[in-house]
Design an enzyme around this catalytic site. Sequence first.
Site, mmCIF file in Angstrom:
data_model
loop_
_atom_site.group_PDB
_atom_site.id
_atom_site.type_symbol
_atom_site.label_atom_id
_atom_site.label_comp_id
_atom_site.label_asym_id
_atom_site.label_seq_id
_atom_site.Cartn_x
_atom_site.Cartn_y
_atom_site.Cartn_z
ATOM 1 N N GLU A 265 14.468 0.533 41.789
ATOM 2 C CA GLU A 265 14.566 0.594 43.246
ATOM 3 C C GLU A 265 14.285 -0.763 43.894
ATOM 4 O O GLU A 265 13.315 -1.433 43.568
ATOM 5 C CB GLU A 265 13.590 1.652 43.799
ATOM 6 C CG GLU A 265 13.844 3.058 43.282
ATOM 7 C CD GLU A 265 15.193 3.634 43.722
ATOM 8 O OE1 GLU A 265 15.840 3.058 44.616
ATOM 9 O OE2 GLU A 265 15.591 4.677 43.145
ATOM 10 N N ARG B 112 13.874 17.345 51.815
ATOM 11 C CA ARG B 112 14.884 18.393 51.643
ATOM 12 C C ARG B 112 14.233 19.699 51.205
ATOM 13 O O ARG B 112 14.675 20.779 51.568
ATOM 14 C CB ARG B 112 15.899 17.925 50.577
ATOM 15 C CG ARG B 112 17.068 18.863 50.333
ATOM 16 C CD ARG B 112 18.032 18.280 49.297
ATOM 17 N NE ARG B 112 17.408 17.998 48.018
ATOM 18 C CZ ARG B 112 17.133 18.918 47.083
ATOM 19 N NH1 ARG B 112 17.446 20.177 47.278
ATOM 20 N NH2 ARG B 112 16.563 18.566 45.940
ATOM 21 N N CYS C 230 8.953 10.088 46.329
ATOM 22 C CA CYS C 230 9.080 8.811 45.603
ATOM 23 C C CYS C 230 9.250 7.633 46.551
ATOM 24 O O CYS C 230 8.606 6.593 46.379
ATOM 25 C CB CYS C 230 10.236 8.879 44.606
ATOM 26 S SG CYS C 230 9.866 9.946 43.203
ATOM 27 N N HIS D 62 13.296 5.088 39.158
ATOM 28 C CA HIS D 62 13.696 6.482 38.975
ATOM 29 C C HIS D 62 14.322 6.656 37.590
ATOM 30 O O HIS D 62 15.038 5.763 37.109
ATOM 31 C CB HIS D 62 14.726 6.884 40.039
ATOM 32 C CG HIS D 62 14.132 7.499 41.262
ATOM 33 N ND1 HIS D 62 14.271 6.955 42.520
ATOM 34 C CD2 HIS D 62 13.405 8.642 41.438
ATOM 35 C CE1 HIS D 62 13.659 7.735 43.408
ATOM 36 N NE2 HIS D 62 13.118 8.761 42.784
#
Length: 220
Positions: free
Chosen positions: A85, A95, A148, A172
């Site tokens: 990242e 979500r 995250c 990730h």
Amino acid sequence: MTNSVKPCVLITGFAPFGGEKINPSWQAVQALEGLNIDGFAIHTKELPCEFDTSISVLQGAINKYSPHVVLCIGQAGGRADISIERVAINVNDARIADNAGAQPIDTPVVATGPAAYFTNLPIKRIQQALHQSDIPASISNTAGTYVCNHIMYGLMHEITLHHQNIKGGFVHIPYLPSQAVHHNGAPSMSQETVISALKVIVTAAISNKTDLKVTAGTTH
Ligand code: PCA
């Protein structure tokens, strides 16, 4: 305050979330506990998949170990490779509810913080080192808007305010094959490969070299 005189690296993984029985990040990370890589002791910590508590648990581990490098690892079900990242944004937009039942929508990670933080890890060097080890890896320009991204933003905020000598970032990883069989068509990576990847990432992160000027850009 410093109870570790030897240089060390802190690697974190997350607890399972979203109905999964395991989180491949903690499965792989815990296998590195106690290792020594190029003179750096590896310490590990499992973080709760909770907006409310994850950053303070990470801060506690940073204060305990005084690491030179902090690597946070998380599951990105559906991604096919090791995804390094680049940036964390100052948004929580969940979500699904986290493990404490919280589902923040469009709240800031840090009310007074900047819009985003970049990692200060040499991400292109890390990508190159992974490719040289035959491990598929790419630079990602979004860590999502769930726990995250939240922890990466919290880590970089903490580094910026209190520990500018620490190198930190987020990676990730895909599902394990044992998870992917329950998600039709989803890509996966073996635990053995993920553990090898983490060792390669640590070696590149502690090498203290500046980043490479090679493109990992996208046009869309
Ligand atoms: N993955 C989630 C949170 C915990 C994890 O392992 C994410 O990508 O936000």
